[in-house]
Design a protein around this motif. Structure first.
Motif, short mmCIF file in Angstrom:
data_model
loop_
_atom_site.label_atom_id
_atom_site.label_comp_id
_atom_site.label_asym_id
_atom_site.label_seq_id
_atom_site.Cartn_x
_atom_site.Cartn_y
_atom_site.Cartn_z
N HIS A 1 -30.80 44.53 -53.22
CA HIS A 1 -29.79 43.55 -52.80
C HIS A 1 -29.78 42.40 -53.82
O HIS A 1 -28.74 42.05 -54.35
N THR B 1 -31.66 43.27 -46.67
CA THR B 1 -31.55 42.19 -47.65
C THR B 1 -32.87 42.17 -48.41
O THR B 1 -33.82 41.54 -48.00
N GLU C 1 -26.61 44.65 -55.40
CA GLU C 1 -25.48 44.37 -54.50
C GLU C 1 -25.08 42.91 -54.46
O GLU C 1 -23.94 42.59 -54.16
N HIS C 2 -26.00 41.99 -54.76
CA HIS C 2 -25.68 40.57 -54.65
C HIS C 2 -25.95 39.86 -55.98
O HIS C 2 -25.12 39.90 -56.87
#
Length: 143
Positions: free
Chosen positions: A71, A53, A86-87
């Protein structure tokens, strides 16, 4: 009477485990984990360690020439290359991205500039699904 204004998602920046300051120029690929703040120049790919993360923050004076993955990302500088987040991706007002961007959630301020395509990661998954085979007697759909 019961109006509720949705606020854009914001990332909390507590501390960064790594820093490339504005007086530093780096040539070569790098992989990071945790928090990375870039205020200097990087010529090479910047990617997060798979499964971590991570948080990448690119300051207004920061520049990356290469592909980037993280992330979460806060972008206020310039990137010449593709960006995969990714987020949550936040493009601040000084952000300049020349390349394709893939993201799951996006927040973009006025003034941010993107020269490339924006693709939501959920949409990408749907695009990769194979087409169903045609049923006997029916014509196949054109590709």
């Amino acid at each position: 009477m019961f109006t509720s204004k949705k606020t854009a998602p914001r990332l909390s920046v507590d501390k960064f485990s790594s820093l490339i300051s504005d007086n530093l120029a780096l040539s070569g690929d790098l992989e990071f984990e945790g928090g990375l703040k870039i205020s200097g120049k990087v010529r090479g790919n910047v990617r997060h360690k798979a499964g971590s993360t991570s948080l990448l923050a690119l300051s207004a004076g920061g520049c990356i020439e290469g592909n980037v993955s993280s992330h979460d990302a806060l972008i206020d500088g310039s990137i010449v290359g593709d960006l995969v987040v990714e987020h949550l991706l936040e493009l601040h007002s000084n952000a300049r991205v020349r390349g394709n961007i893939s993201y799951r959630q996006l927040s973009m301020e006025n003034g941010a500039q993107v020269q490339g395509t924006l693709t939501r990661l959920d949409d990408q998954v749907q695009l990769q699904l194979p087409r169903p085979a045609p049923v006997a007697g029916e014509e196949a759909e054109p590709a």
